[in-house]
Scaffold this active site. Structure first.
Site, PDB file in Angstrom:
ATOM      1  N   HIS A  87      21.697  37.192 -89.967  1.00 51.56           N
ATOM      2  CA  HIS A  87      20.859  37.680 -88.871  1.00 51.56           C
ATOM      3  C   HIS A  87      21.659  38.511 -87.869  1.00 51.56           C
ATOM      4  O   HIS A  87      22.810  38.880 -88.138  1.00 51.56           O
ATOM      5  CB  HIS A  87      20.120  36.528 -88.193  1.00 51.56           C
ATOM      6  N   GLU A 124      21.270  30.839 -84.224  1.00 54.90           N
ATOM      7  CA  GLU A 124      21.939  30.923 -85.513  1.00 54.90           C
ATOM      8  C   GLU A 124      22.769  32.198 -85.618  1.00 54.90           C
ATOM      9  O   GLU A 124      23.886  32.181 -86.157  1.00 54.90           O
ATOM     10  CB  GLU A 124      20.897  30.888 -86.641  1.00 54.90           C
ATOM     11  N   HIS A 179      24.974  31.134 -92.959  1.00 51.72           N
ATOM     12  CA  HIS A 179      23.745  30.803 -92.244  1.00 51.72           C
ATOM     13  C   HIS A 179      23.801  29.381 -91.693  1.00 51.72           C
ATOM     14  O   HIS A 179      24.730  28.625 -91.954  1.00 51.72           O
ATOM     15  CB  HIS A 179      22.537  30.908 -93.179  1.00 51.72           C
ATOM     16  N   GLU A 261      24.502  27.523 -96.152  1.00 56.23           N
ATOM     17  CA  GLU A 261      23.779  26.943 -95.026  1.00 56.23           C
ATOM     18  C   GLU A 261      24.671  25.843 -94.462  1.00 56.23           C
ATOM     19  O   GLU A 261      24.821  24.773 -95.055  1.00 56.23           O
ATOM     20  CB  GLU A 261      22.443  26.362 -95.489  1.00 56.23           C
TER      21      GLU A 261
END
Length: 303
Positions: A87, A124, A179, A261
């Site tokens: 992101h 995040e 992430h 993750e």
């Protein structure tokens, strides 16, 4: 010790070596929204299982690009690694831009998403950028050429297809997209997402599925050891490994690539870890160790 670059890796197509001059590509690449509801995996391309937290809340301050040291001589000399911080902190101000649909081979996905955040508001996108910068420093100290898909230097994005293309153009020996998940509270732990076999449209992962699985397995083991955390309790029976064919950042990659993750931002215990600078340094050490194990095992050789 790295194996000789004379022999190509298993499952990797031969390719010519190019001179790599840039140390950081000014493009945000991560695969779009890292969280989706546990009941469904629609939405963006972040790879997680929680929900995407696009809100009208003010965007956090832009994080300026960090100084990039020159690589040192070491066990990863001659290796090229692409790190993809999930992101972009600026995505929150550009929700219309990141909702644009892009072709991921077997379907269409949003260009990117905002990602998730802790209940205390730690985004995040800020977490991933910090972990990636710390990882870059460690890898360059071992001799690797490290490129980022973005370094806090873009207003938003890049789109998921562009993120994959950065790794392809760099002819990377390995790529990792970092992430944090947005699953429901009570779901804890990390997991690694590896590409499934996709051969549709412009996507063809058949040559990278095996080396990506090797990378993912080594990364999961190293991350657990460095951070002291366990594989996610809510993914694939607690193995810490997942395979997916719906993520553009993996579908469009032509180099071994996985998503990591690091934990669940919506769980109070995991959020406390992810919000701590000391734990983020441990996370970076885990990522660097996993990449080092993969690259020095001969799985990431160039032809």
């Amino acid at each position: 010790m790295p194996h000789s670059p004379a022999s190509p890796p298993s499952g990797r197509p031969p390719r010519s070596r190019r001179l790599l001059t840039a140390v950081a590509v000014p493009v945000l690449l991560l695969a779009g929204g890292l969280g989706y509801g546990l009941a469904g995996r629609g939405g963006g391309d972040g790879g997680g299982t929680g929900h995407d937290d696009a809100k009208a809340a003010p965007a956090p301050a832009r994080t300026p690009a960090s100084p990039v040291p020159s690589p040192s001589a070491g066990p990863l000399s001659g290796k090229v690694v692409v790190l993809d911080p999930g992101h972009n902190p600026g995505n929150r101000l550009h929700t219309a831009d990141i909702k644009r649909q892009v072709d991921v081979g077997n379907g269409r996905k949003e260009c990117d998403t905002t990602g998730t955040e802790t209940n205390a508001g730690y985004p995040e996108a800020e977490f991933t950028l910090d972990v990636v910068r710390r990882t870059r420093k460690l890898l360059r100290a071992r001799g690797a050429e490290v490129r980022l898909t973005h370094d806090g230097d873009r207003k938003f994005g890049p789109c998921v297809d562009e993120r994959a293309e950065i790794g392809n153009e760099a002819e990377a020996d390995a790529a990792v997209s970092v992430h944090a998940d947005g699953a429901p509270a009570g779901a804890r732990g990390f997991h690694v997402i590896m590409p499934g076999a996709v051969h549709a449209g412009k996507a063809d992962t058949r040559a990278i599925t095996a080396p990506s699985h090797d990378l993912g397995t080594r990364l999961a083991a190293s991350f657990a050891k460095a951070t002291g955390t366990s594989p996610a309790t809510y993914i694939n029976g607690g193995t810490g490994l997942d395979t997916r064919s719906d993520l553009g950042g993996l579908n469009l990659s032509r180099v071994p690539k996985v998503f990591l993750e690091c934990g669940n931002m919506r769980d109070a215990t995991d959020a406390g870890l992810l919000s701590a600078a000391e734990w983020r340094e441990r996370a970076a050490r885990g990522v660097a160790a996993g990449l080092t194990a993969y690259l020095t095992a001969g799985a990431g050789e160039k032809s």
